[in-house]
Write an enzyme that holds these catalytic residues in place. Sequence first.
Site, PDB file in Angstrom:
ATOM      1  N   LEU A 113       4.040  12.416   0.727  1.00 36.59           N
ATOM      2  CA  LEU A 113       4.751  13.415   1.525  1.00 36.59           C
ATOM      3  C   LEU A 113       3.769  14.445   2.073  1.00 36.59           C
ATOM      4  CD1 LEU A 113       7.676  14.218   2.311  1.00 36.59           C
ATOM      5  CD2 LEU A 113       7.643  15.796   0.373  1.00 36.59           C
ATOM      6  N   ASN A 120      -5.267 -10.138  -3.539  1.00 29.92           N
ATOM      7  CA  ASN A 120      -4.941  -9.576  -2.222  1.00 29.92           C
ATOM      8  C   ASN A 120      -4.487  -8.125  -2.412  1.00 29.92           C
ATOM      9  OD1 ASN A 120      -2.664 -10.544  -3.585  1.00 29.92           O
ATOM     10  ND2 ASN A 120      -1.641 -11.334  -1.765  1.00 29.92           N
ATOM     11  N   ALA A 121      -3.975  -7.807  -3.600  1.00 33.56           N
ATOM     12  CA  ALA A 121      -3.533  -6.451  -3.910  1.00 33.56           C
ATOM     13  C   ALA A 121      -4.727  -5.540  -4.143  1.00 33.56           C
ATOM     14  CB  ALA A 121      -2.668  -6.474  -5.167  1.00 33.56           C
ATOM     15  N   GLY A 122      -4.550  -4.283  -3.806  1.00 36.75           N
ATOM     16  CA  GLY A 122      -5.539  -3.258  -4.127  1.00 36.75           C
ATOM     17  C   GLY A 122      -4.770  -2.012  -4.508  1.00 36.75           C
ATOM     18  N   HIS A 123      -4.778  -1.671  -5.783  1.00 40.09           N
ATOM     19  CA  HIS A 123      -3.996  -0.530  -6.270  1.00 40.09           C
ATOM     20  C   HIS A 123      -4.949   0.575  -6.704  1.00 40.09           C
ATOM     21  CE1 HIS A 123      -0.281  -3.283  -7.191  1.00 40.09           C
ATOM     22  NE2 HIS A 123      -0.715  -3.373  -5.947  1.00 40.09           N
ATOM     23  N   THR A 124      -4.807   1.732  -6.082  1.00 42.17           N
ATOM     24  CA  THR A 124      -5.750   2.829  -6.315  1.00 42.17           C
ATOM     25  C   THR A 124      -5.179   3.822  -7.321  1.00 42.17           C
ATOM     26  OG1 THR A 124      -6.284   2.607  -3.986  1.00 42.17           O
ATOM     27  CG2 THR A 124      -7.185   4.528  -5.118  1.00 42.17           C
ATOM     28  N   LYS A 138       1.851   2.051  -5.197  1.00 44.70           N
ATOM     29  CA  LYS A 138       2.385   1.448  -6.436  1.00 44.70           C
ATOM     30  C   LYS A 138       1.458   1.725  -7.621  1.00 44.70           C
ATOM     31  CE  LYS A 138       2.364  -2.510  -4.306  1.00 44.70           C
ATOM     32  NZ  LYS A 138       2.106  -2.082  -2.911  1.00 44.70           N
ATOM     33  N   ASP A 196       0.806  -1.228   0.000  1.00 43.28           N
ATOM     34  CA  ASP A 196       0.000   0.000   0.000  1.00 43.28           C
ATOM     35  C   ASP A 196       0.836   1.273   0.000  1.00 43.28           C
ATOM     36  OD1 ASP A 196      -2.286  -1.599   0.087  1.00 43.28           O
ATOM     37  OD2 ASP A 196      -2.227  -1.695   2.282  1.00 43.28           O
ATOM     38  N   GLN A 217       2.036  -6.069  -3.196  1.00 44.66           N
ATOM     39  CA  GLN A 217       2.553  -6.194  -1.815  1.00 44.66           C
ATOM     40  C   GLN A 217       3.874  -5.416  -1.672  1.00 44.66           C
ATOM     41  OE1 GLN A 217       1.442  -9.544  -3.317  1.00 44.66           O
ATOM     42  NE2 GLN A 217      -0.479  -8.587  -2.762  1.00 44.66           N
ATOM     43  N   ALA A 244       5.729  12.025  -4.531  1.00 41.16           N
ATOM     44  CA  ALA A 244       4.295  12.230  -4.729  1.00 41.16           C
ATOM     45  C   ALA A 244       3.749  13.111  -3.614  1.00 41.16           C
ATOM     46  CB  ALA A 244       3.567  10.895  -4.765  1.00 41.16           C
ATOM     47  N   VAL A 245       2.933  14.098  -4.004  1.00 44.50           N
ATOM     48  CA  VAL A 245       2.354  15.036  -3.037  1.00 44.50           C
ATOM     49  C   VAL A 245       0.826  15.034  -3.089  1.00 44.50           C
ATOM     50  CG1 VAL A 245       4.372  16.539  -2.879  1.00 44.50           C
ATOM     51  CG2 VAL A 245       2.704  16.912  -4.718  1.00 44.50           C
ATOM     52  N   GLY A 246       0.263  13.962  -3.644  1.00 41.21           N
ATOM     53  CA  GLY A 246      -1.189  13.821  -3.712  1.00 41.21           C
ATOM     54  C   GLY A 246      -1.520  12.613  -4.562  1.00 41.21           C
TER      55      GLY A 246
HETATM   56  P1  GDP Z   1      -0.739   0.355  -3.578  1.00 38.34           P
HETATM   57  O1  GDP Z   1      -1.359  -0.903  -3.106  1.00 38.34           O
HETATM   58  O2  GDP Z   1       0.730   0.396  -3.333  1.00 38.34           O
HETATM   59  O3  GDP Z   1      -1.063   0.686  -5.000  1.00 38.34           O
HETATM   60  O4  GDP Z   1      -1.368   1.526  -2.690  1.00 38.34           O
HETATM   61  P2  GDP Z   1      -2.937   1.706  -2.305  1.00 38.34           P
HETATM   62  O5  GDP Z   1      -3.667   2.141  -3.508  1.00 38.34           O
HETATM   63  O6  GDP Z   1      -3.428   0.507  -1.586  1.00 38.34           O
HETATM   64  O7  GDP Z   1      -2.849   2.853  -1.218  1.00 38.34           O
HETATM   65  C1  GDP Z   1      -2.308   4.100  -1.511  1.00 38.34           C
HETATM   66  C2  GDP Z   1      -3.374   5.187  -1.273  1.00 38.34           C
HETATM   67  O8  GDP Z   1      -2.757   6.450  -1.204  1.00 38.34           O
HETATM   68  C3  GDP Z   1      -4.387   5.291  -2.392  1.00 38.34           C
HETATM   69  O9  GDP Z   1      -5.614   5.674  -1.850  1.00 38.34           O
HETATM   70  C4  GDP Z   1      -3.821   6.387  -3.289  1.00 38.34           C
HETATM   71  O10 GDP Z   1      -4.825   7.061  -4.020  1.00 38.34           O
HETATM   72  C5  GDP Z   1      -3.214   7.295  -2.255  1.00 38.34           C
HETATM   73  N1  GDP Z   1      -2.026   8.033  -2.695  1.00 38.34           N
HETATM   74  C6  GDP Z   1      -1.019   7.630  -3.513  1.00 38.34           C
HETATM   75  N2  GDP Z   1      -0.041   8.552  -3.560  1.00 38.34           N
HETATM   76  C7  GDP Z   1      -0.434   9.564  -2.754  1.00 38.34           C
HETATM   77  C8  GDP Z   1       0.166  10.801  -2.348  1.00 38.34           C
HETATM   78  O11 GDP Z   1       1.283  11.149  -2.723  1.00 38.34           O
HETATM   79  N3  GDP Z   1      -0.547  11.570  -1.478  1.00 38.34           N
HETATM   80  C9  GDP Z   1      -1.770  11.206  -0.996  1.00 38.34           C
HETATM   81  N4  GDP Z   1      -2.374  12.022  -0.140  1.00 38.34           N
HETATM   82  N5  GDP Z   1      -2.354  10.049  -1.359  1.00 38.34           N
HETATM   83  C10 GDP Z   1      -1.689   9.234  -2.205  1.00 38.34           C
HETATM   84  P1  IMO Z   2      -0.890  -4.181  -2.244  1.00 42.31           P
HETATM   85  O1  IMO Z   2      -0.429  -4.715  -3.577  1.00 42.31           O
HETATM   86  C1  IMO Z   2      -0.904  -4.597   2.075  1.00 42.31           C
HETATM   87  C2  IMO Z   2      -0.943  -8.669   3.685  1.00 42.31           C
HETATM   88  C3  IMO Z   2      -2.170  -9.109   4.436  1.00 42.31           C
HETATM   89  C4  IMO Z   2      -1.546 -10.064   5.429  1.00 42.31           C
HETATM   90  C5  IMO Z   2      -0.452 -10.730   4.611  1.00 42.31           C
HETATM   91  C6  IMO Z   2      -0.847 -12.078   4.035  1.00 42.31           C
HETATM   92  O2  IMO Z   2      -2.177  -3.453  -2.312  1.00 42.31           O
HETATM   93  O3  IMO Z   2       0.208  -3.408  -1.593  1.00 42.31           O
HETATM   94  P2  IMO Z   2      -2.429 -12.791   2.001  1.00 42.31           P
HETATM   95  O4  IMO Z   2      -3.876 -12.548   1.774  1.00 42.31           O
HETATM   96  O5  IMO Z   2      -1.535 -12.227   0.952  1.00 42.31           O
HETATM   97  O6  IMO Z   2      -2.118 -14.230   2.305  1.00 42.31           O
HETATM   98  O7  IMO Z   2      -2.096 -11.998   3.393  1.00 42.31           O
HETATM   99  O8  IMO Z   2      -0.150  -9.838   3.555  1.00 42.31           O
HETATM  100  N1  IMO Z   2      -1.184  -8.154   2.321  1.00 42.31           N
HETATM  101  C7  IMO Z   2      -1.135  -6.863   1.971  1.00 42.31           C
HETATM  102  N2  IMO Z   2      -0.929  -5.768   2.738  1.00 42.31           N
HETATM  103  N3  IMO Z   2      -1.041  -4.478   0.748  1.00 42.31           N
HETATM  104  C8  IMO Z   2      -1.219  -5.559  -0.035  1.00 42.31           C
HETATM  105  O9  IMO Z   2      -1.218  -5.493  -1.381  1.00 42.31           O
HETATM  106  C9  IMO Z   2      -1.315  -6.831   0.579  1.00 42.31           C
HETATM  107  N4  IMO Z   2      -1.506  -8.087   0.133  1.00 42.31           N
HETATM  108  C10 IMO Z   2      -1.424  -8.886   1.196  1.00 42.31           C
HETATM  109  O10 IMO Z   2      -2.795  -8.017   5.078  1.00 42.31           O
HETATM  110  O11 IMO Z   2      -0.905  -9.341   6.465  1.00 42.31           O
HETATM  111 MG    MG Z   3      -2.896  -1.569  -1.847  1.00 42.52          MG
END
Ligand code: GDP
Ligand code: IMO
Ligand code: MG
Length: 429
Positions: free
Chosen positions: A331, A38-42, A16, A13, A223, A413-415
């Site tokens: 940041l 398991n991943a969630g990319h926003t 990415k 998180d 991850q 990144a600043v947002g």
């Molecule tokens: P990922 O799994 O690594 O792709 O990250 P996630 O999407 O799970 O979580 C990152 C969160 O931070 C998302 O809601 C993004 O929209 C947000 N985000 C990413 N970069 C920035 C940043 O520089 N500033 C702020 N405020 N939010 C950000």
């Molecule tokens: P992204 O790509 C954050 C964590 C789970 C748990 C451990 C094992 O969005 O960064 P799993 O379901 O993979 O067997 O769980 O890994 N985990 C993550 N934490 N971001 C993720 O993906 C994750 N994918 C798995 O919370 O601690």
């Molecule tokens: Mg994520």
Amino acid sequence: MPAVVLIGAQWGDEGKGKITDFLAEQSQVIVRYQGGNNAGHTIVLGTEVYKLHLTPSGIFYPEKLCVIAGGVVLDPAVLLAELGDLARRGVSTANLRVSASAHVIMPYHRLLDELEEKARGAGKIGTTGRGIGPAYRDKISRSGIRVQDLLEADALAEKIRDNLAEKNALLTKVYGCPPLEPEAISAEYLDHGARLAPYVTDTALLINERLARGERVLFEGAQGVMLDLDHGTYPFVTSSNPVAGGACTGAGVGPMCVSAVIGVLKAYTTRVGEGPFPTEIFEEKGDLLRRRGGEYGTTTGRARRCGWLDAVAARYAVRISGISRLALMKLDVLTGIGPLKICVGYRLPDGTTLTNFPSNTRLLSQITPVYEEMSGWDEELGGVREFERLPSAARAYIRRLEELAGAPAALIAVGPEREQTIVRGGVFE
Ligand code: GDP
Ligand code: IMO
Ligand code: MG
């Protein structure tokens, strides 16, 4: 053959998805190579917020090739729902390709993930419950079902029957659950296969052909290094290899084609799920970070644990993955949080201080973090586009991190939006 591997440098998180979308403009091919839903990319594009679990974050450029490679474990219903959602929102998925070799997450994988977590009691891992671990376990034990199997009715029915012979014994005798019906599952997964068929191909061949043509390939990790099966805080890890090396095995490319490794690092630290977290903040500032950073899981909605930037862990990630550049994220969230702390060492009960991340996970529960305190700032950063325009305290914080982690911050990144990115250096050059 310029391939860039982008990975999470912490516990996931880090942002990415945002940086992959940002760099996708300069790439021709974007590849997911490990993990699953398991991943969630926003990705935030104006007023639209997309949360991708399997689709590569390059999908918003319709002309780019997006690939789900063989190292991913794929839940077909989740992918089909995601593609349907993208189509409804006007995003074309015509240029998506799915590996015929990717392993498939089956209903018994999800069920076992849940049951095993319950059985672990207080020692639970805090998995996402998506069946990731059980699916990788079947892959390793050579009983897994692959995407190519979904395209052949008889072979699929046989594999499901064989698997259920073992899984049903486990479900009924160990966990006291009713058995699963092979026919219903075969019919469901055959239907998924038919719908996925137009996307399915030999993705390793495809990626290598594109590399040979000189196209830029961006590998999008899921991850993070600290959740890596081999190099993370085992057993509180995921079941794949989020480290940079995972891109080669997961996608089927040689290490010589990788010209840069981008480590995506949040300006503070978060972790979802259980396991050691040396710099976790239990007081009010942790809540403040969670609120300001919107630190709630993209996949499960769980509140993320929040803490200070851990330079010991960051340096470890840089070393284990050969990170050549950092993308420093969020940041802007640190505005008004100061004074800030950066962890520079772990003190053991005997008074010695570790400056290298220990391979002994148990030591992590005994250490006290050693912090350096740094001044904070109160200016909002969302509109800043040049490094020199950042408050001097923010610049000092970044420079100290670069020194401690041992890699330069090429992107800041600043947002959440694509444009809210400060570029200090090229990535593909
Ligand atoms: P990922 O799994 O690594 O792709 O990250 P996630 O999407 O799970 O979580 C990152 C969160 O931070 C998302 O809601 C993004 O929209 C947000 N985000 C990413 N970069 C920035 C940043 O520089 N500033 C702020 N405020 N939010 C950000
Ligand atoms: P992204 O790509 C954050 C964590 C789970 C748990 C451990 C094992 O969005 O960064 P799993 O379901 O993979 O067997 O769980 O890994 N985990 C993550 N934490 N971001 C993720 O993906 C994750 N994918 C798995 O919370 O601690
Ligand atoms: Mg994520």
